[in-house]
Write an enzyme that holds these catalytic residues in place. Structure first.
Site, PDB file in Angstrom:
ATOM      1  N   ASP A  46       0.830  -1.196   0.000  1.00 14.33           N
ATOM      2  CA  ASP A  46       0.000   0.000   0.000  1.00 14.33           C
ATOM      3  C   ASP A  46       0.874   1.258   0.000  1.00 14.33           C
ATOM      4  O   ASP A  46       0.361   2.382  -0.079  1.00 14.33           O
ATOM      5  CB  ASP A  46      -1.016  -0.007   1.132  1.00 14.33           C
ATOM      6  CG  ASP A  46      -0.402  -0.113   2.519  1.00 14.33           C
ATOM      7  OD1 ASP A  46       0.834  -0.133   2.646  1.00 14.33           O
ATOM      8  OD2 ASP A  46      -1.181  -0.167   3.499  1.00 14.33           O
ATOM      9  N   SER A  47       2.191   1.064   0.018  1.00 20.96           N
ATOM     10  CA  SER A  47       3.135   2.152  -0.237  1.00 20.96           C
ATOM     11  C   SER A  47       2.872   2.806  -1.586  1.00 20.96           C
ATOM     12  O   SER A  47       3.331   3.926  -1.845  1.00 20.96           O
ATOM     13  CB  SER A  47       4.575   1.633  -0.191  1.00 20.96           C
ATOM     14  OG  SER A  47       4.727   0.466  -0.985  1.00 20.96           O
ATOM     15  N   ASP A  85      -0.667  -6.139   0.397  1.00 23.79           N
ATOM     16  CA  ASP A  85      -1.176  -5.450   1.575  1.00 23.79           C
ATOM     17  C   ASP A  85      -2.692  -5.327   1.529  1.00 23.79           C
ATOM     18  O   ASP A  85      -3.269  -4.967   0.498  1.00 23.79           O
ATOM     19  CB  ASP A  85      -0.611  -4.027   1.644  1.00 23.79           C
ATOM     20  CG  ASP A  85       0.732  -3.952   2.341  1.00 23.79           C
ATOM     21  OD1 ASP A  85       0.986  -4.783   3.230  1.00 23.79           O
ATOM     22  OD2 ASP A  85       1.522  -3.053   1.998  1.00 23.79           O
ATOM     23  N   LYS A 113      -1.223  -9.340   3.572  1.00 22.90           N
ATOM     24  CA  LYS A 113      -0.498  -8.814   4.725  1.00 22.90           C
ATOM     25  C   LYS A 113      -1.392  -7.868   5.516  1.00 22.90           C
ATOM     26  O   LYS A 113      -2.043  -6.998   4.939  1.00 22.90           O
ATOM     27  CB  LYS A 113       0.779  -8.092   4.289  1.00 22.90           C
ATOM     28  CG  LYS A 113       1.599  -7.541   5.479  1.00 22.90           C
ATOM     29  CD  LYS A 113       2.993  -7.157   5.077  1.00 22.90           C
ATOM     30  CE  LYS A 113       3.072  -5.837   4.361  1.00 22.90           C
ATOM     31  NZ  LYS A 113       2.661  -4.693   5.227  1.00 22.90           N
ATOM     32  N   GLU A 115      -1.547  -5.413   9.221  1.00 17.31           N
ATOM     33  CA  GLU A 115      -0.777  -4.742  10.252  1.00 17.31           C
ATOM     34  C   GLU A 115      -1.483  -4.863  11.593  1.00 17.31           C
ATOM     35  O   GLU A 115      -2.651  -4.486  11.732  1.00 17.31           O
ATOM     36  CB  GLU A 115      -0.605  -3.252   9.909  1.00 17.31           C
ATOM     37  CG  GLU A 115       0.173  -3.001   8.636  1.00 17.31           C
ATOM     38  CD  GLU A 115       0.322  -1.525   8.323  1.00 17.31           C
ATOM     39  OE1 GLU A 115       0.867  -1.221   7.242  1.00 17.31           O
ATOM     40  OE2 GLU A 115      -0.088  -0.676   9.147  1.00 17.31           O
ATOM     41  N   GLU A 182       9.222  -3.878  11.019  1.00 12.60           N
ATOM     42  CA  GLU A 182       9.623  -2.598  10.436  1.00 12.60           C
ATOM     43  C   GLU A 182      10.078  -1.611  11.500  1.00 12.60           C
ATOM     44  O   GLU A 182       9.381  -1.351  12.474  1.00 12.60           O
ATOM     45  CB  GLU A 182       8.467  -1.980   9.639  1.00 12.60           C
ATOM     46  CG  GLU A 182       8.833  -0.657   8.986  1.00 12.60           C
ATOM     47  CD  GLU A 182       7.805  -0.169   7.976  1.00 12.60           C
ATOM     48  OE1 GLU A 182       8.009   0.927   7.421  1.00 12.60           O
ATOM     49  OE2 GLU A 182       6.814  -0.886   7.735  1.00 12.60           O
TER      50      GLU A 182
END
Length: 264
Positions: A46-47, A85, A113, A115, A182
């Site tokens: 999602d960067s 993501d 993925k 978070e 991270e």
């Protein structure tokens, strides 16, 4: 590398002490480039909200954005394991997570993925139960940037480190097959890696994780204000493929990340 990479291959690499290389990609051309460079894992991150769309965070990215770019990468990548993501607020209920994960898997992802720590364990377990591999993500979690107060190193205090270790063990027990760490101290990343059995993928987390991930634009020197953990591999090559290969070899040889790339 001729056969597609599977989660079993990644687990075997971890157990054999072979470093795993991960890069982000967002389209077919760079998916193919990662394949040509023998990169094991592509992260459709999602960067893309920051490096493609120009936002100052990942928060505006939608599930449709992620599915679109996953399909594009899948069309170009022949061998890497594709992790996508799940974007902000796309998995905050189990039903929502099931529907959105299905969209990403149908678009070509091999794994999704998420978070978060222990609060996500029921969702992780449900996804895995339904055949969706899950990569967990701890430390600096960009979707929580406003709550964290910015892009800062996490886990410095003993109680924070203990909580993160507990989270890592919990997401593994829930069924996660990979764990991204991270921007955490290298000693904590090593402790977590040594305390669980699934591969850990570090970014700004030192050299002792099972593998490393970099945003494609960072390793190609396209970020005008690179983070400390970034290295420009175009300095070692006159081609994009050469830069990807130089990154792969540096990770495998354990020369990247070096001490200057670690979080304090």
């Amino acid at each position: 590398m001729s056969r597609p990479v599977s989660i079993h291959k990644l687990q075997a690499m971890r157990e054999n002490g072979e470093k795993i290389t991960v890069v982000t990609a967002y389209d077919a051309t760079f998916g193919r480039l990662a394949s040509d460079a023998d990169i094991e894992v592509i992260l459709v991150g999602d960067s893309l909200g920051m490096v493609l769309q120009g936002h100052d965070s990942t928060l505006p990215v939608s599930i449709s954005d992620m599915a679109y770019h996953t399909a594009a990468v899948s069309n170009g990548a022949s061998t890497p394991f594709i992790v996508t993501d799940m974007p902000f607020m796309s998995y905050h209920s189990e039903a929502q997570a099931m529907d959105n994960a299905a969209s990403l898997m149908q678009a070509g992802a091999h794994c999704v993925k998420l978070e978060g720590g222990q609060w996500l364990c029921p969702t992780i377990a449900k996804l895995v139960e339904r055949g969706v591999p899950v990569c967990a993500h701890l430390g600096l979690t960009p979707q929580s940037v406003n709550q964290l107060g910015g892009f800062k190193v996490q886990g410095r205090l003993p109680e924070q480190a203990a909580a993160m270790l507990a989270d890592a063990k919990a997401v593994e027990a829930a069924g996660a097959c990979l764990l991204v760490l991270e921007c955490i101290p290298s000693a904590l990343a090593k402790l977590i890696t040594d305390s669980i059995s699934i591969p850990t993928i570090g970014i700004g987390a030192g050299a002792d994780t099972s593998g490393q991930v970099l945003v494609m634009h960072d390793l190609l020197g396209l970020n005008p204000r690179p983070a400390r953990f970034v290295k420009n591999f175009m300095h070692e090559s006159d081609s994009l493929l050469g830069a990807f290969c130089a990154y792969r070899e540096a990770v495998r040889a354990k020369t990247f990340p070096a001490s200057e790339h670690e979080s304090a």
